[in-house]
Design an enzyme around this catalytic site. Structure first.
Site, PDB file in Angstrom:
ATOM      1  N   LYS A 136       0.852  -1.194   0.000  1.00 29.04           N
ATOM      2  CA  LYS A 136       0.000   0.000   0.000  1.00 29.04           C
ATOM      3  C   LYS A 136       0.886   1.241   0.000  1.00 29.04           C
ATOM      4  O   LYS A 136       2.100   1.155   0.099  1.00 29.04           O
ATOM      5  CB  LYS A 136      -0.901  -0.011   1.225  1.00 29.04           C
ATOM      6  CG  LYS A 136      -1.935  -1.131   1.192  1.00 29.04           C
ATOM      7  CD  LYS A 136      -2.941  -0.906   2.277  1.00 29.04           C
ATOM      8  CE  LYS A 136      -3.950  -2.042   2.341  1.00 29.04           C
ATOM      9  NZ  LYS A 136      -4.743  -1.973   3.549  1.00 29.04           N
ATOM     10  N   HIS A 139       2.277   6.587   3.174  1.00 30.99           N
ATOM     11  CA  HIS A 139       1.792   7.965   3.150  1.00 30.99           C
ATOM     12  C   HIS A 139       2.555   8.851   4.127  1.00 30.99           C
ATOM     13  O   HIS A 139       3.423   8.379   4.868  1.00 30.99           O
ATOM     14  CB  HIS A 139       0.280   8.018   3.372  1.00 30.99           C
ATOM     15  CG  HIS A 139      -0.161   7.337   4.617  1.00 30.99           C
ATOM     16  ND1 HIS A 139       0.036   7.895   5.852  1.00 30.99           N
ATOM     17  CD2 HIS A 139      -0.778   6.144   4.802  1.00 30.99           C
ATOM     18  CE1 HIS A 139      -0.444   7.065   6.760  1.00 30.99           C
ATOM     19  NE2 HIS A 139      -0.937   5.996   6.153  1.00 30.99           N
ATOM     20  N   HIS A 142       3.165   7.835   7.632  1.00 32.68           N
ATOM     21  CA  HIS A 142       4.260   6.902   7.924  1.00 32.68           C
ATOM     22  C   HIS A 142       5.597   7.638   8.017  1.00 32.68           C
ATOM     23  O   HIS A 142       6.450   7.277   8.809  1.00 32.68           O
ATOM     24  CB  HIS A 142       4.335   5.805   6.864  1.00 32.68           C
ATOM     25  CG  HIS A 142       3.147   4.882   6.895  1.00 32.68           C
ATOM     26  ND1 HIS A 142       2.327   4.713   5.808  1.00 32.68           N
ATOM     27  CD2 HIS A 142       2.639   4.113   7.872  1.00 32.68           C
ATOM     28  CE1 HIS A 142       1.357   3.858   6.125  1.00 32.68           C
ATOM     29  NE2 HIS A 142       1.524   3.482   7.371  1.00 32.68           N
TER      30      HIS A 142
HETATM   31  N1  ARG Z   1       0.309  -0.332   9.833  1.00 29.67           N
HETATM   32  C1  ARG Z   1      -0.511   0.595  10.544  1.00 29.67           C
HETATM   33  C2  ARG Z   1      -0.992   1.703   9.616  1.00 29.67           C
HETATM   34  O1  ARG Z   1      -0.386   1.971   8.640  1.00 29.67           O
HETATM   35  C3  ARG Z   1       0.199   1.236  11.707  1.00 29.67           C
HETATM   36  C4  ARG Z   1       0.564   0.284  12.808  1.00 29.67           C
HETATM   37  C5  ARG Z   1       0.647   0.952  14.143  1.00 29.67           C
HETATM   38  N2  ARG Z   1       1.013   0.066  15.195  1.00 29.67           N
HETATM   39  C6  ARG Z   1       0.212  -0.780  15.819  1.00 29.67           C
HETATM   40  N3  ARG Z   1       0.728  -1.558  16.756  1.00 29.67           N
HETATM   41  N4  ARG Z   1      -1.062  -0.849  15.556  1.00 29.67           N
HETATM   42  O2  ARG Z   1      -1.995   2.336   9.916  1.00 29.67           O
END
Ligand code: ARG
Length: 576
Positions: A136, A139, A142
């Site tokens: 994905k 963005h 991140h």
């Molecule tokens: N991969 C998730 C996202 O892009 C963020 C993860 C954050 N960490 C967690 N332990 N939920 O939204």
């Protein structure tokens, strides 16, 4: 050095008010420097140490009586008292000497050995950050998570914690069903090798669109996903392949940002372990099955299910929060951390509140040491290719724009590796633009603002550092530790040293609130003071004694500036 002076002041005041000096120490603060106005060095709000509820006139009288008993000594050269605030001026040569010798001795550790910081819990801090979703978009959220998380990790490490940097990838879920099903149709092994992130994203977009129109495609995506869920070897091997290539790619880009991880985990690690969580919830009688067959946890006090969290789909499979529950408990057991910090955008606030609440319901008290650090949205970050899709695009854009600016600027020095210099300045620009405000606030990004060479930007900090560094090439007596403090009594030198005196307090506040903006504002102030001093305290043309003292002074600024910049995740450049 700040502690030495604070202690001396606290002892004087302690003697007069009849309290232990330990009680007073933390109320003695270095005074922020105001441009063009000379001021004393430290202040103490008398109220903070006199706790009897006195009326105003009596208070003033008592305060005056008390301050009348303070005496000047070899450290404190003057006192003042106005509007409830006691002020202290430090013996000038001593101020200069102590601060500069301390910086010389402690180097980049200056400020971190302060007793102000000794009260923070030490131990293992796990910082989970960046955590992009494979196939994905990477963005801007991140990017923010990456630089903020890295900053928190740096800071915790600098004050003596052991830090574990964890990247929790979004590496499980329907996107892999789509990718797996779509790859045979739209994928290309060559393209995957040469640019994995780009190609996986392309395939994902294509197969996504196809699945929307075509029932059959959708079906095969779901089938692939079930194969994955049930551990089908071929499906898993394709998934492993995608994941591995993506991580390699991410690591390269993180390196450009100066970010490293101790561990890449991801949601996939908990694709089976979540069953244990469901069992645990069942055994504690917390799992409720709805009419539709989903599993939920009631989050209300009175059990009316007006607030709940879904932890199981009707087909028995896990959700984002189920995997997070498993991950948190796994980390508690595996690392027994003293503190865990999650860094994501604020849209996940409820998710983490629910996560922490359920962990508490499960009796996992370590959750009290878990924190969600959240940040706001960024609008308007675009590159020439359009919207940000990959982190690499942002870094390329910053570097390209900076190279262009450098080529235009007349003052640019020839550097050995202009692209590398441009990259370091570009990253500094991104970081400062992002760290200037309150983390929770949304902001509008502008390349133009971020890349200005004056004003409060990363470019300005880099520029100041490079200028100091180039001045220091003149310093032939660098090894000579001693210097004449009376050569550094100009207002611009004193103001800068007063500012340096405050570094540990700024670190304290930054650490306490986990908000980089305090450190950013401090470094900007330091940069401006350095430039003012640079204009008036010439090195060329001065006597060797004065030149040596001044170079020593400029080096002190450079050391603290570089240490602060590194903490923020910036690599200071020596030339630009
Ligand atoms: N991969 C998730 C996202 O892009 C963020 C993860 C954050 N960490 C967690 N332990 N939920 O939204």
């Amino acid at each position: 050095m700040a502690c030495y002076f604070r202690r001396a002041i606290a002892e004087q005041v302690a003697r007069v008010v009849g309290l232990p000096s330990e009680k007073i120490l933390h109320h003695v603060h270095a005074i922020p420097v105001h441009r063009k106005r000379s001021s004393p060095d430290f202040q103490l709000y008398l109220k903070s140490v006199l706790d009897d509820p006195l009326n105003a006139t009596y208070y003033q009288e008592k305060a005056e009586k008390l301050t009348g008993k303070l005496v000047c000594d070899s450290i404190i050269s003057d006192f003042g008292f106005a509007r409830g605030v006691l002020t202290f001026k430090i013996n000038r040569p001593l101020l200069v000497k102590k601060v500069m010798i301390n910086i010389r001795q402690d180097g980049s550790r200056y400020g971190f050995n302060s007793e102000l910081l000794s009260g923070f819990p030490k131990g293992l801090t796990l910082v989970e950050f960046s955590s992009p979703n494979i196939a994905k978009k990477f963005h801007v959220g991140h990017l923010r998570s990456t630089i903020i998380g890295n900053f928190i990790a740096n800071l915790k490490e600098a004050v003596g914690n052991k830090v574990l940097r964890v990247n929790y990838l979004g590496d499980w879920g329907l996107q892999f069903g789509l990718l797996g099903a779509g790859f045979t149709k739209f994928g290309c092994e060559e393209k995957l090798k040469s640019n994995p992130l780009q190609h996986l994203f392309e395939v994902y977009v294509e197969v996504n669109a196809a699945a929307e129109k075509d029932e059959e495609m959708k079906q095969s995506a779901q089938e692939f996903m079930s194969k994955l869920e049930s551990g089908h070897p071929q499906a898993l091997s394709l998934w492993t392949h995608f994941r591995g290539l993506s991580i390699e790619e991410y690591a390269k880009v993180y390196k450009r940002l100066g970010v490293q991880f101790d561990e890449y985990t991801g949601e996939s690690f908990y694709r089976e372990k979540y069953q244990d969580i469901l069992n645990l919830l069942r055994s504690k009688n917390i799992l409720k099955i709805t009419k539709e067959g989903t599993g939920v946890v009631d989050l209300t006090e009175n059990g009316d299910l007006s607030a709940f969290s879904t932890v199981m789909r009707s087909d028995g499979s896990s959700l984002y929060i189920t995997r997070d529950l498993a991950a948190a408990i796994d980390r508690m057991e595996k690392y027994n951390f003293d503190e865990m910090v999650y860094v994501t955008d604020k849209s996940q606030q409820t998710h983490f509140q629910n996560l922490f609440k359920i962990l508490k319901m499960l009796g996992k008290d370590q959750v009290d040491c878990c924190k969600h650090v959240m940040f706001g949205r960024v609008q308007g970050m675009q590159t020439r290719r359009g919207d940000v899709i990959f982190l690499e695009d942002v870094l390329d854009e910053a570097r390209a724009r900076m190279l262009q600016n450098m080529a235009k600027a007349e003052t640019s020095k020839t550097t050995e590796d202009p692209a590398d210099t441009a990259e370091k300045i570009g990253v500094a620009a991104l970081i400062i633009q992002d760290f200037k405000g309150q983390l929770q606030a949304d902001y509008r990004f502008s390349w133009n603002d971020a890349l200005q060479s004056c004003g409060d930007t990363g470019v300005f900090l880099q520029y100041t550092h490079a200028r100091l560094q180039s001045l220091l090439t003149l310093w032939s007596s660098r090894e000579e530790e001693d210097f004449n403090a009376s050569c550094l009594q100009e207002p611009s030198a004193i103001a800068t040293l007063q500012h340096l005196l405050r570094y540990d307090e700024v670190i304290y506040k930054t650490l306490k609130e986990l908000q980089p903006r305090y450190l950013v504002a401090y470094l900007m102030g330091l940069g401006h003071l350095a430039n003012v001093a640079h204009q008036s305290l010439h090195v060329k043309g001065s006597t060797p004694e004065v030149a040596h003292a001044r170079l020593h002074f400029f080096n002190s600024i450079r050391v603290v500036l570089a240490s602060g910049m590194k903490l923020l995740g910036i690599s200071p450049v020596d030339k630009m």
